[in-house]
Design a protein around this motif. Structure first.
Motif, short mmCIF file in Angstrom:
data_model
loop_
_atom_site.label_atom_id
_atom_site.label_comp_id
_atom_site.label_asym_id
_atom_site.label_seq_id
_atom_site.Cartn_x
_atom_site.Cartn_y
_atom_site.Cartn_z
N ASP A 301 0.83 -1.20 0.00
CA ASP A 301 0.00 0.00 0.00
C ASP A 301 0.86 1.25 0.00
N VAL A 302 1.96 1.22 0.75
CA VAL A 302 2.89 2.35 0.76
C VAL A 302 3.57 2.48 -0.59
N LEU A 303 4.02 1.35 -1.16
CA LEU A 303 4.66 1.37 -2.47
C LEU A 303 3.72 1.96 -3.52
N GLU A 304 2.43 1.60 -3.46
CA GLU A 304 1.47 2.12 -4.44
C GLU A 304 1.38 3.63 -4.39
N ARG A 305 1.39 4.19 -3.20
CA ARG A 305 1.34 5.65 -3.08
C ARG A 305 2.62 6.29 -3.59
N VAL A 306 3.77 5.65 -3.36
CA VAL A 306 5.03 6.15 -3.90
C VAL A 306 4.98 6.16 -5.43
N LEU A 307 4.46 5.08 -6.03
CA LEU A 307 4.40 4.99 -7.48
C LEU A 307 3.44 6.02 -8.07
N GLU A 308 2.30 6.21 -7.41
CA GLU A 308 1.34 7.21 -7.89
C GLU A 308 1.97 8.60 -7.91
N GLU A 309 2.70 8.92 -6.84
CA GLU A 309 3.36 10.23 -6.77
C GLU A 309 4.42 10.35 -7.86
N GLN A 310 5.19 9.29 -8.06
CA GLN A 310 6.22 9.29 -9.11
C GLN A 310 5.60 9.59 -10.47
N ASP A 311 4.52 8.85 -10.80
CA ASP A 311 3.91 9.01 -12.12
C ASP A 311 3.36 10.42 -12.30
N ARG A 312 2.76 10.95 -11.24
CA ARG A 312 2.15 12.27 -11.32
C ARG A 312 3.18 13.38 -11.42
N VAL A 313 4.25 13.28 -10.65
CA VAL A 313 5.23 14.37 -10.59
C VAL A 313 6.26 14.26 -11.72
N LEU A 314 6.76 13.07 -11.95
CA LEU A 314 7.86 12.91 -12.92
C LEU A 314 7.37 12.57 -14.32
N ASP A 315 6.18 11.96 -14.43
CA ASP A 315 5.60 11.64 -15.73
C ASP A 315 6.57 10.87 -16.62
N GLY A 316 7.29 9.92 -16.02
CA GLY A 316 8.21 9.09 -16.79
C GLY A 316 9.57 9.69 -17.03
N GLY A 317 9.79 10.93 -16.62
CA GLY A 317 11.07 11.57 -16.86
C GLY A 317 12.01 11.44 -15.68
N SER A 318 13.23 11.95 -15.84
CA SER A 318 14.22 11.95 -14.76
C SER A 318 13.96 13.14 -13.83
N PRO A 319 14.15 12.97 -12.54
CA PRO A 319 13.86 14.06 -11.61
C PRO A 319 14.92 15.16 -11.65
N SER A 320 14.47 16.37 -11.42
CA SER A 320 15.38 17.51 -11.24
C SER A 320 15.76 17.61 -9.77
N ALA A 321 16.73 18.48 -9.48
CA ALA A 321 17.12 18.70 -8.09
C ALA A 321 15.94 19.24 -7.29
N GLU A 322 15.16 20.17 -7.88
CA GLU A 322 14.01 20.74 -7.18
C GLU A 322 12.97 19.66 -6.86
N GLN A 323 12.73 18.76 -7.81
CA GLN A 323 11.77 17.69 -7.57
C GLN A 323 12.27 16.72 -6.50
N LEU A 324 13.56 16.43 -6.51
CA LEU A 324 14.11 15.53 -5.50
C LEU A 324 14.06 16.15 -4.11
N LEU A 325 14.31 17.45 -4.05
CA LEU A 325 14.34 18.11 -2.74
C LEU A 325 12.95 18.41 -2.21
N ASN A 326 12.04 18.84 -3.09
CA ASN A 326 10.76 19.35 -2.60
C ASN A 326 9.53 18.78 -3.32
N GLY A 327 9.71 18.07 -4.41
CA GLY A 327 8.58 17.70 -5.24
C GLY A 327 8.02 16.31 -5.01
N LEU A 328 8.59 15.54 -4.11
CA LEU A 328 8.10 14.18 -3.84
C LEU A 328 7.84 14.04 -2.35
N PRO A 329 6.83 14.73 -1.82
CA PRO A 329 6.63 14.78 -0.37
C PRO A 329 6.31 13.42 0.25
#
Length: 480
Positions: A301-329
């Motif tokens: 259940d925790v993994l599912e929420r992590v994956l949902e956030e990944q798909d929504r924020v990163l949309d299949g791309g590589s993360p930026s520094a801003e996304q790594l620091l603040n964009g994946l709460p």
């Protein structure tokens, strides 16, 4: 009253000095278990967490126990952590404590193993190396290394995740800190291998680490240190002679850094600080990533929420520094809970350099003192249901409710880890890359055993079965 406490060698002679000092000590120590007991010593090595939790329940937030020849005063809980790291920090020395005697022979006199003015000056000089611009420059290294390492994975095979992530963390540390690429062979590969061999000293039985002479673990570690020193000093000389050539690794920053009087680090100081960063950036991140994947594999259940956030924020791309620091709460909350259960540096050893009082007890100078994030993070009065994996404990609102000293995976006060944000970037970048491409299932019958030196880690490795990640469209979406 300040008392002079002398540094003792970390060998059999040092043990004799400690036994002598213990016999001559006139002041009583806080209550606890003070008899000589090989059984207790073994339990402290193998069942540390439960032992210290039991003593906390019996004796309260300050108690004494003897491990082999050495009496140790433990301070446990939020108030104790705050006292050792902030309000009473002047009473303690890191260099004279157990970390100093264990780590200084390899990594030298850097931020972990020094005190007071020397430590504070070095920290001021080093801070610019961890400013946002430098972290932004390191992100591409993190993403590249994670993707390159995952390129060797095949579905429906078993991978020792801990060994795999140690290689990834070493490659990242060598590239981001020293500017050497272990993948290209040559000196970068040699440096990574030698450093790993040197760290093997800390996997040795504690009694064997006291031995000296040819063929001992100490002799092998010192030989590896000399080889590593040759490589690092060569890099320092070349950079000072030829300039950094626009390199944005941490070594270049350390060579250019200076204090308010314009003085920089000597070659030896650069070497020692770099070794501290290699040690912290390698061992702690590989352990945290391993425990993170361990818990995600046990909590779909925790993994599912992590994956949902990944798909929504990163949309299949590589993360930026801003996304790594603040964009994946939510991922930040998951990492926070992982660090609560498995803080890599699980205890903070000190030596008392003057008498102090805590919890109604007086402790003299010259005594080994520890506080423990691992134990304090498991206190039910602070973290209800402490064995449960609950990332919601680290929502912004919940974190604000924690008392001072309750959560200290990176230490506290002036000694809080200078590479904290860099380490978080590494953990988030590698974790994001792994879960985006693969599902990791613990090997059948696997049971986690925790090793404690030099950091908490999965003892004996952590085998996982690698499977392709299920496509987004085939999964039910879980609200974040």
């Amino acid at each position: 009253m300040e008392v002079t406490v002398r540094e003792r060698p970390a060998n059999l002679l040092g043990v004799m000095y400690e036994i002598r000092d213990d016999l001559l000590r006139r002041e009583e120590l806080p209550p606890g278990e003070m008899s000589f007991s090989p059984r207790r010593t073994h339990r402290f090595q193998r069942d540390t967490l439960r032992m210290l939790l039991e003593y906390y329940e019996r004796f309260g937030p300050i108690f004494t126990f003897r491990s082999l020849h050495r009496p140790i005063v433990a301070l446990i809980g939020p108030e104790a952590n705050h006292f050792v790291t902030v309000s009473g920090a002047e009473n303690f020395s890191w260099r004279l404590g157990m970390f100093g005697e264990q780590l200084t022979p390899l990594i030298g006199a850097g931020l972990i193993t020094t005190d007071w003015e020397f430590h504070d000056r070095a920290r001021r000089i080093m801070m610019p190396a961890f400013h946002r611009r430098q972290l932004d420059a390191a992100v591409q290294v993190l993403v590249d290394e994670a993707q390159l390492a995952l390129g060797g994975w095949r579905t429906d095979t078993t991978v020792d995740f801990y060994e795999w992530v140690r290689d990834v963390a070493m490659n990242i540390a060598m590239r981001a800190l020293v500017g050497l690429d272990p993948r290209s062979g040559g000196i970068g590969h040699e440096a990574a291998e030698v450093f790993e061999r040197a760290l093997a000293f800390y996997d040795t039985e504690s009694v064997l680490t006291l031995l000296r002479g040819p063929g001992t673990p100490w002799a092998r570690m010192q030989s590896n240190r000399r080889q590593l020193d040759r490589i690092i000093y060569q890099q320092i000389e070349q950079r000072r002679a030829n300039g950094s050539g626009g390199a944005d690794d941490i070594l270049s920053m350390l060579l250019e850094a200076h204090d308010e009087d314009g003085a920089g680090f000597s070659a030896e100081e650069v070497r020692d600080q770099l070794m501290h960063l290699l040690f912290g950036g390698h061992d702690t991140t590989s352990s945290t990533l391993s425990f993170l994947i361990y818990e995600l594999s046990r909590h779909p259940d925790v993994l599912e929420r992590v994956l949902e956030e990944q798909d929504r924020v990163l949309d299949g791309g590589s993360p930026s520094a801003e996304q790594l620091l603040n964009g994946l709460p939510y991922l930040s909350m998951v990492i926070g809970e992982t660090l609560r259960l498995y803080p890599p540096v699980w205890f903070g050893p000190r030596m008392s350099v003057r008498p102090f009082e805590f919890g109604g007890h007086r402790v003299p100078a010259g005594v080994h003192v520890i506080h423990s994030s691992w134990v304090s993070h498991r206190l039910p009065e602070v973290f209800p249901n402490p064995e449960a994996f609950m990332p919601e404990r680290f929502s912004p609102e919940a974190r604000r409710e924690l008392p001072n000293g309750a959560y200290i995976p990176f230490g506290g006060g002036q000694r809080i880890c200078i590479g904290k944000r860099f380490g978080q970037l590494v953990v988030k970048a590698v974790a994001s890359a792994v879960v985006a491409r693969f599902s990791c299932e613990l090997a059948p019958g696997y049971e986690l055993r925790i090793g404690k030196l030099p950091t908490l880690s999965p003892e004996g490795g952590m085998p996982v079965r690698v499977r392709a990640r299920q496509p987004v469209a085939a999964r039910a979406t879980v609200p974040s």
